[in-house]
Design a protein around this motif. Structure first.
Motif, short mmCIF file in Angstrom:
data_model
loop_
_atom_site.label_atom_id
_atom_site.label_comp_id
_atom_site.label_asym_id
_atom_site.label_seq_id
_atom_site.Cartn_x
_atom_site.Cartn_y
_atom_site.Cartn_z
N PHE A 69 4.54 1.16 -16.73
CA PHE A 69 3.35 0.61 -15.84
C PHE A 69 2.15 1.47 -16.32
O PHE A 69 1.09 0.64 -15.86
CB PHE A 69 3.84 0.50 -14.34
CG PHE A 69 5.11 -0.02 -14.12
CD1 PHE A 69 5.30 -1.29 -14.61
CD2 PHE A 69 6.12 0.69 -13.30
CE1 PHE A 69 6.39 -2.06 -14.06
CE2 PHE A 69 7.27 0.07 -13.09
CZ PHE A 69 7.45 -1.53 -13.44
N GLY A 70 2.21 2.41 -16.79
CA GLY A 70 0.88 3.23 -16.79
C GLY A 70 0.22 3.88 -15.64
O GLY A 70 -0.13 4.67 -15.47
N THR A 71 -0.07 2.67 -14.68
CA THR A 71 -0.75 3.08 -13.43
C THR A 71 0.02 2.28 -12.18
O THR A 71 0.88 1.46 -12.54
CB THR A 71 -2.32 2.39 -13.34
OG1 THR A 71 -2.54 1.18 -13.40
CG2 THR A 71 -2.99 3.35 -14.82
N ARG A 72 -0.53 2.87 -11.07
CA ARG A 72 0.13 2.04 -9.90
C ARG A 72 -0.09 0.64 -10.09
O ARG A 72 0.64 -0.37 -9.63
CB ARG A 72 -0.40 2.61 -8.73
CG ARG A 72 0.10 2.04 -7.38
CD ARG A 72 -0.56 2.56 -6.11
NE ARG A 72 -0.02 2.15 -4.82
CZ ARG A 72 -0.66 0.97 -4.48
NH1 ARG A 72 -1.55 0.44 -5.18
NH2 ARG A 72 -0.14 0.60 -3.21
N ALA A 73 -1.52 0.28 -10.43
CA ALA A 73 -1.86 -1.16 -10.37
C ALA A 73 -0.70 -1.90 -11.43
O ALA A 73 -0.58 -2.98 -11.29
CB ALA A 73 -3.36 -1.22 -10.88
N GLY A 74 -0.31 -1.23 -12.43
CA GLY A 74 0.46 -1.92 -13.36
C GLY A 74 1.85 -2.13 -13.07
O GLY A 74 2.41 -3.09 -13.39
N ASP A 106 0.96 -1.18 0.04
CA ASP A 106 0.01 -0.11 -0.03
C ASP A 106 0.84 1.29 0.05
O ASP A 106 0.29 2.12 -0.08
CB ASP A 106 -0.98 0.00 1.05
CG ASP A 106 -0.31 -0.21 2.69
OD1 ASP A 106 0.91 -0.86 2.66
OD2 ASP A 106 -0.59 0.40 3.52
N LYS A 107 2.13 1.17 0.10
CA LYS A 107 2.98 2.31 0.24
C LYS A 107 3.95 2.48 -0.95
O LYS A 107 4.58 3.36 -1.20
CB LYS A 107 4.08 2.14 1.42
CG LYS A 107 3.37 2.29 2.99
CD LYS A 107 2.77 3.65 3.08
CE LYS A 107 2.26 3.72 4.58
NZ LYS A 107 1.39 2.83 5.12
N VAL A 108 3.49 1.37 -1.83
CA VAL A 108 4.44 1.75 -3.35
C VAL A 108 3.49 2.61 -4.19
O VAL A 108 2.38 2.49 -4.38
CB VAL A 108 4.40 0.39 -3.80
CG1 VAL A 108 5.04 0.48 -5.20
CG2 VAL A 108 5.23 -0.58 -3.07
N THR A 109 4.42 3.81 -4.41
CA THR A 109 4.02 4.71 -5.54
C THR A 109 4.52 4.77 -6.55
O THR A 109 5.81 4.45 -6.55
CB THR A 109 3.70 6.27 -4.71
OG1 THR A 109 4.89 6.64 -4.46
CG2 THR A 109 2.96 5.95 -3.44
N VAL A 136 -1.30 -9.57 -5.68
CA VAL A 136 -2.47 -9.59 -6.11
C VAL A 136 -3.54 -8.76 -6.14
O VAL A 136 -4.26 -8.19 -6.79
CB VAL A 136 -3.05 -11.01 -6.11
CG1 VAL A 136 -4.37 -11.35 -6.73
CG2 VAL A 136 -2.08 -12.46 -6.76
N ARG A 137 -3.69 -8.34 -4.67
CA ARG A 137 -4.79 -7.55 -4.24
C ARG A 137 -4.39 -6.08 -4.75
O ARG A 137 -5.12 -5.41 -5.33
CB ARG A 137 -4.95 -7.44 -2.74
CG ARG A 137 -5.60 -8.91 -2.14
CD ARG A 137 -6.09 -8.44 -0.57
NE ARG A 137 -4.99 -7.76 -0.12
CZ ARG A 137 -4.07 -8.55 1.02
NH1 ARG A 137 -4.43 -9.73 1.05
NH2 ARG A 137 -3.24 -8.03 1.64
N ALA A 138 -3.02 -5.90 -4.89
CA ALA A 138 -2.65 -4.47 -5.04
C ALA A 138 -3.08 -4.26 -6.56
O ALA A 138 -3.03 -3.27 -7.19
CB ALA A 138 -1.27 -4.21 -4.54
N ALA A 139 -2.88 -5.37 -7.57
CA ALA A 139 -2.78 -5.44 -8.82
C ALA A 139 -4.43 -5.16 -9.35
O ALA A 139 -4.53 -5.00 -10.68
CB ALA A 139 -2.29 -6.72 -9.54
N GLY A 195 7.33 7.35 -5.85
CA GLY A 195 8.44 6.72 -4.76
C GLY A 195 9.25 5.63 -5.54
O GLY A 195 10.52 5.39 -5.26
N LEU A 196 8.50 4.89 -6.29
CA LEU A 196 9.44 3.73 -7.07
C LEU A 196 10.38 4.43 -8.09
O LEU A 196 11.63 3.86 -8.19
CB LEU A 196 8.38 2.80 -7.95
CG LEU A 196 9.06 1.80 -8.99
CD1 LEU A 196 9.91 0.70 -8.13
CD2 LEU A 196 7.99 1.05 -9.59
N ALA A 197 9.96 5.56 -8.83
CA ALA A 197 10.96 6.17 -9.58
C ALA A 197 12.22 6.45 -8.74
O ALA A 197 13.36 6.36 -9.24
CB ALA A 197 10.51 7.43 -10.25
N GLU A 198 11.91 7.12 -7.64
CA GLU A 198 13.11 7.83 -6.55
C GLU A 198 14.03 6.54 -6.15
O GLU A 198 15.03 6.68 -6.17
CB GLU A 198 12.58 8.38 -5.61
CG GLU A 198 13.50 9.17 -4.49
CD GLU A 198 12.75 9.66 -3.53
OE1 GLU A 198 13.72 10.19 -2.51
OE2 GLU A 198 11.62 10.05 -3.54
#
Length: 213
Positions: free
Chosen positions: A61-66, A39-42, A118-121, A45-48
């Motif tokens: 990825f297009g979206t966070r779910a991606g 839930d803390k992955v954005t 899976v839930r986050a996707a 944040g991933l880019a950084e």
């Protein structure tokens, strides 16, 4: 190696720099999930964390779910390789129904290991996807049933029903309690409590449905 019933996972025809970026981003995403929780992955944040530009992350990825779809796709490829070329009974070399039991147990364990991702996707703004691992599962189950002497006349319908007992949102629904908000840790603990009986239930289902009197 057994011939794949469907193309394996993600395509392998990326440019070298794109492939490096993908591996860098996936490694960073896995670190973030392990350290912070899904839930803390954005995207930012991933880019950084990966040391790459935000545009690279959004294009990839297009979206966070991606992000989580990409993680699942990468792990799905590894799982399918074990099914097609790993040791028996999951891989080739065992009797068809023995492989079917092993596949179901392994698939449940795979979803156990990946339940948070899976839930986050799942994107609440879009319908639940029907593709992905379920396509491979359906094709693999149909192949094994076709090789087994089950005595079942309609193998296609049986394949659909067995696939629905293993895949995606249905498994998550079975594994998680239905009342009250939960943290990821609480939900994962609930999944683990259900994993063993679900595996045993799968074996009982296959042995009873496919038993030839």
């Amino acid at each position: 190696m057994e011939r794949s019933p469907l193309p394996l996972g993600r395509p392998r025809t990326e440019r070298a720099d794109a492939a490096r970026n993908r591996e860098q981003l996936l490694a960073a995403a896995r670190e973030m999930v392990a350290e912070l929780g899904a839930d803390k992955v954005t995207m930012d944040g991933l880019a950084e964390r990966a040391g790459l530009g935000k545009g690279t992350v959004y294009r990839r990825f297009g979206t966070r779910a991606g992000i989580f779809h990409a993680l699942l796709d990468d792990d799905e490829h590894a799982f399918q390789c074990q099914v097609l070329a790993g040791p028996p009974p999951l891989g080739p070399g065992a009797a068809p129904l023995e492989r079917l039991v092993a596949y179901g147990r392994a698939r449940i364990a795979y979803l156990l290991d990946h339940v948070t991702i899976v839930r986050a996707a799942l994107d609440r703004h879009r319908p639940v996807p029907a593709e992905g691992g379920s396509m491979f599962t359906q094709a693999h189950i149909r192949m094994l049933l076709g090789r087994a002497d089950t005595g079942v006349a309609d193998l296609d319908s049986l394949t659909v029903q067995l696939t629905s007992a293993l895949e995606g949102p249905f498994m998550i629904f079975l594994a998680l309690p239905g009342s009250g908000p939960e943290t990821d840790a609480e939900s994962d603990a609930a999944f683990q409590r259900r994993a063993r009986p679900l595996g045993a239930g799968w074996q009982t289902l296959v042995e009873r449905v496919c038993h030839r009197p």
